[in-house]
Write a protein that holds these residues in place. Sequence first.
Motif, short mmCIF file in Angstrom:
data_model
loop_
_atom_site.label_atom_id
_atom_site.label_comp_id
_atom_site.label_asym_id
_atom_site.label_seq_id
_atom_site.Cartn_x
_atom_site.Cartn_y
_atom_site.Cartn_z
N GLU A 137 -36.55 -39.10 -17.97
CA GLU A 137 -37.44 -38.77 -16.87
C GLU A 137 -37.36 -39.70 -15.64
O GLU A 137 -37.25 -39.21 -14.53
N GLY A 162 -48.89 -36.13 -17.02
CA GLY A 162 -50.12 -35.81 -17.73
C GLY A 162 -50.34 -36.76 -18.90
O GLY A 162 -51.38 -37.40 -19.01
N GLY A 185 -52.53 -38.80 -16.35
CA GLY A 185 -53.47 -37.78 -15.89
C GLY A 185 -54.48 -37.28 -16.93
O GLY A 185 -55.65 -37.09 -16.61
N ILE A 214 -58.86 -33.59 -8.69
CA ILE A 214 -58.12 -33.13 -7.52
C ILE A 214 -58.99 -33.18 -6.26
O ILE A 214 -58.53 -33.57 -5.20
N GLY A 291 -44.48 -37.85 -9.87
CA GLY A 291 -45.36 -37.23 -10.87
C GLY A 291 -46.68 -36.87 -10.21
O GLY A 291 -47.04 -37.41 -9.16
N GLY A 293 -49.63 -37.65 -10.82
CA GLY A 293 -50.56 -38.77 -10.65
C GLY A 293 -50.37 -39.50 -9.33
O GLY A 293 -51.29 -40.17 -8.84
N LEU A 295 -50.39 -38.25 -6.63
CA LEU A 295 -51.25 -37.61 -5.63
C LEU A 295 -52.67 -38.17 -5.63
O LEU A 295 -53.47 -37.82 -4.77
N LEU A 318 -44.90 -33.68 -7.60
CA LEU A 318 -44.91 -32.82 -8.81
C LEU A 318 -43.55 -32.20 -9.07
O LEU A 318 -43.27 -31.72 -10.17
N1 LIG Z 1 -54.02 -33.97 -6.50
C1 LIG Z 1 -53.94 -34.61 -7.66
N2 LIG Z 1 -54.57 -35.78 -7.86
C2 LIG Z 1 -54.49 -36.43 -9.03
N3 LIG Z 1 -53.81 -35.98 -10.09
C3 LIG Z 1 -53.16 -34.82 -9.96
C4 LIG Z 1 -53.19 -34.07 -8.76
N4 LIG Z 1 -52.45 -32.93 -8.95
C5 LIG Z 1 -51.99 -32.98 -10.21
N5 LIG Z 1 -52.41 -34.10 -10.83
C6 LIG Z 1 -52.17 -34.51 -12.21
O1 LIG Z 1 -50.80 -34.70 -12.44
C7 LIG Z 1 -50.51 -34.47 -13.81
C8 LIG Z 1 -49.33 -33.55 -13.93
O2 LIG Z 1 -48.23 -34.14 -13.32
P1 LIG Z 1 -46.76 -33.78 -13.80
O3 LIG Z 1 -45.86 -34.69 -13.06
O4 LIG Z 1 -46.51 -32.33 -13.68
O5 LIG Z 1 -46.87 -34.20 -15.34
P2 LIG Z 1 -45.86 -33.98 -16.54
O6 LIG Z 1 -44.53 -34.44 -16.05
O7 LIG Z 1 -46.41 -34.85 -17.64
O8 LIG Z 1 -45.88 -32.53 -16.87
C9 LIG Z 1 -51.75 -33.83 -14.42
O9 LIG Z 1 -52.44 -34.77 -15.22
C10 LIG Z 1 -52.55 -33.44 -13.20
O10 LIG Z 1 -53.94 -33.49 -13.48
#
Ligand SMILES: Nc1ncnc2c1ncn2[C@@H]1O[C@H](COP(=O)(O)OP(=O)(O)O)[C@@H](O)[C@H]1O
Length: 340
Positions: A137, A162, A185, A214, A291, A293, A295, A318
């Motif tokens: 990753e 997450g 997350g 969010i 990722g 987080g 954000l 993301l």
């Molecule tokens: N605007 C935001 N602020 C904070 N956390 C966020 C926001 N948007 C998405 N997330 C969090 O980001 C995580 C998902 O990120 P992602 O990179 O897709 O994870 P993974 O790679 O584990 O699937 C989730 O825990 C989601 O709640």
Amino acid sequence: MGLSSLFTKEIAIDLGTANTVILHNDKIVVNEPSIIAIKKSTRQLVAVGKLALMMQGRVHEDMQTIRPLKDGVIADFQHTEMMLKEFIKMAGTRGFIIPPALKMVICIPSGITEVEERAVRDSAEQAGAKDVRMIYEPMAAAIGIGLDIMSPDGNMVIDIGGGTSEVAVLALGGVVTRKSSKTAGDEFNENIIDYMRRKHNIAIGDTTAERIKINVGSAIEDLENPPEDYEVKGRDLVQGVPMAVKVNYREIAAALDHSISEIEQSVISALESTPPESSADIYNNGIYLAGGGALLRGLDKRISKLTGLQVHVADNPLMAVARGTGIALKNFDKFPFLIK
Ligand SMILES: Nc1ncnc2c1ncn2[C@@H]1O[C@H](COP(=O)(O)OP(=O)(O)O)[C@@H](O)[C@H]1O
Ligand SMILES: [Mg+2]
């Protein structure tokens, strides 16, 4: 288009603990939460992705929603396989006369065990993959951000998903230092649920906690552009009836403070175990955040304050890992760090 592309379909999969993204020809063909719903009595699949997420916390007795990768690892092999197969089906085989041979690169957490790695490969093969490579990753994140990971110049990437937060220093096409933590997350959401229960006597579910994060999530208590207070609805813990209450971002920053300190610990410990030359590179290049987080409001500022370094948030954090996995797919035989 070569002749082989008539018979081979190439896809890149970011198998995340929260979201799975599949790319085909640089286009997003699947972007779904990593969750399935099953019928308990028969163990049959009822729904996958967004549809299953809608059912979370609202299911009846004979139904169950499962996030098979919840804790950053393949917590549940059987259901990971079920989910992966469905997503690969969703990626489609349109335009092919006979079912194509699938060639794929799958992104996996760097803390994965050999048994789990095997399970991902088996699932992919079960789903029709003929030629599979895997990528860790943080490497995929760095490639997706646009960093030159083959150069000797070291870079630090923090990927907050997450189920896991991964901190890695990369150089010369490899991982120099790596720290992984289960604080990410999902744990932020648990912190929010606890906080709402303790401070506001209100019971909320995961979906509501996610919305709070969010809308008013923050890593610091002094944001320059604070979001508006957010109305939270749930069940009154005293009266047992539905209720609503307003929360502000400062409360959520306080609720997340401990978890964010844990991520900060991993960052510090990764920096401490980085060899001096790479340390010097990071001093020049700063730190990259990817990722979902990434954000979280004010997280870049907080990490910058902690380390004294510049912190850059990836564009569309993301999607960084999926993008990087897509680039790895194009360099299937060229990138030496892909896992066969
Ligand atoms: N605007 C935001 N602020 C904070 N956390 C966020 C926001 N948007 C998405 N997330 C969090 O980001 C995580 C998902 O990120 P992602 O990179 O897709 O994870 P993974 O790679 O584990 O699937 C989730 O825990 C989601 O709640
Ligand atoms: Mg991810």
